[in-house]
Scaffold this motif. Sequence first.
Motif, short mmCIF file in Angstrom:
data_model
loop_
_atom_site.label_atom_id
_atom_site.label_comp_id
_atom_site.label_asym_id
_atom_site.label_seq_id
_atom_site.Cartn_x
_atom_site.Cartn_y
_atom_site.Cartn_z
N HIS A 1 -10.76 -13.87 -0.39
CA HIS A 1 -11.07 -15.46 -0.41
C HIS A 1 -12.65 -15.58 -1.34
N LEU A 2 -13.19 -14.41 -1.51
CA LEU A 2 -14.55 -14.52 -2.19
C LEU A 2 -14.20 -14.97 -3.84
N PRO A 3 -15.28 -15.57 -4.37
CA PRO A 3 -15.19 -16.05 -5.72
C PRO A 3 -15.43 -14.87 -6.65
N PRO A 4 -14.68 -14.66 -7.79
CA PRO A 4 -14.80 -13.43 -8.48
C PRO A 4 -16.03 -12.91 -8.74
N ALA A 5 -17.33 -13.70 -8.85
CA ALA A 5 -18.54 -13.06 -8.97
C ALA A 5 -18.89 -12.09 -7.65
N GLN A 6 -18.78 -12.96 -6.57
CA GLN A 6 -19.08 -12.20 -5.44
C GLN A 6 -18.24 -11.05 -5.03
N ARG A 7 -17.00 -11.06 -5.42
CA ARG A 7 -16.22 -9.91 -5.04
C ARG A 7 -16.62 -8.62 -6.00
N ARG A 8 -17.11 -9.07 -7.31
CA ARG A 8 -17.75 -7.98 -8.24
C ARG A 8 -18.84 -7.51 -7.51
N ARG A 9 -19.64 -7.98 -7.11
CA ARG A 9 -21.05 -7.88 -6.41
C ARG A 9 -20.86 -6.86 -5.24
N LEU A 10 -19.77 -7.36 -4.34
CA LEU A 10 -19.46 -6.38 -3.18
C LEU A 10 -18.72 -5.13 -3.55
N THR A 11 -18.02 -5.06 -4.64
CA THR A 11 -17.56 -3.76 -5.10
C THR A 11 -18.56 -3.01 -5.36
N ARG A 12 -19.50 -3.23 -6.11
CA ARG A 12 -20.77 -2.54 -6.61
C ARG A 12 -21.53 -2.17 -5.27
N SER A 13 -21.92 -2.85 -4.57
CA SER A 13 -22.38 -2.57 -3.38
C SER A 13 -21.73 -1.58 -2.71
N SER A 14 -20.27 -1.63 -2.42
CA SER A 14 -19.43 -0.68 -1.83
C SER A 14 -19.55 0.73 -2.34
N SER A 15 -19.63 0.67 -3.41
CA SER A 15 -19.62 2.10 -4.15
C SER A 15 -20.96 2.74 -3.92
N THR A 16 -21.86 1.76 -3.62
CA THR A 16 -23.34 2.78 -3.12
C THR A 16 -23.36 3.00 -1.72
N LEU A 17 -22.44 2.25 -0.98
CA LEU A 17 -22.61 2.73 0.64
C LEU A 17 -21.34 3.54 1.02
N CYS A 18 -20.34 3.39 0.57
CA CYS A 18 -19.37 4.08 1.15
C CYS A 18 -19.05 5.61 1.07
N PRO A 19 -19.89 6.10 -0.09
CA PRO A 19 -20.07 7.66 -0.11
C PRO A 19 -21.05 8.02 1.20
N GLY A 20 -22.01 7.36 1.55
CA GLY A 20 -22.78 7.56 2.81
C GLY A 20 -21.92 7.48 4.14
N LEU A 21 -20.98 6.47 4.05
CA LEU A 21 -20.29 6.54 5.31
C LEU A 21 -19.39 7.78 5.54
N ARG A 22 -18.79 8.20 4.32
CA ARG A 22 -18.01 9.57 4.53
C ARG A 22 -18.67 10.78 4.85
#
Length: 55
Positions: free
Chosen positions: A15-36
Amino acid sequence: MPVEPLPRFTTDRQHLPPAQRRRLTRSSSTLCPGLRTGLFRPGLRIKGLRVAPGI
């Protein structure tokens, strides 16, 4: 440890607008490796509390 998004997260992300979805994807790529691995890059670490009145 695999990290899978919960269904609620996936629904909210859709439900996020495309710009926010892209920003979330970039942020997740930074955070997720640390979670693993449990190792986060220095900018994501929580800083300790030093001195605060009343604590």
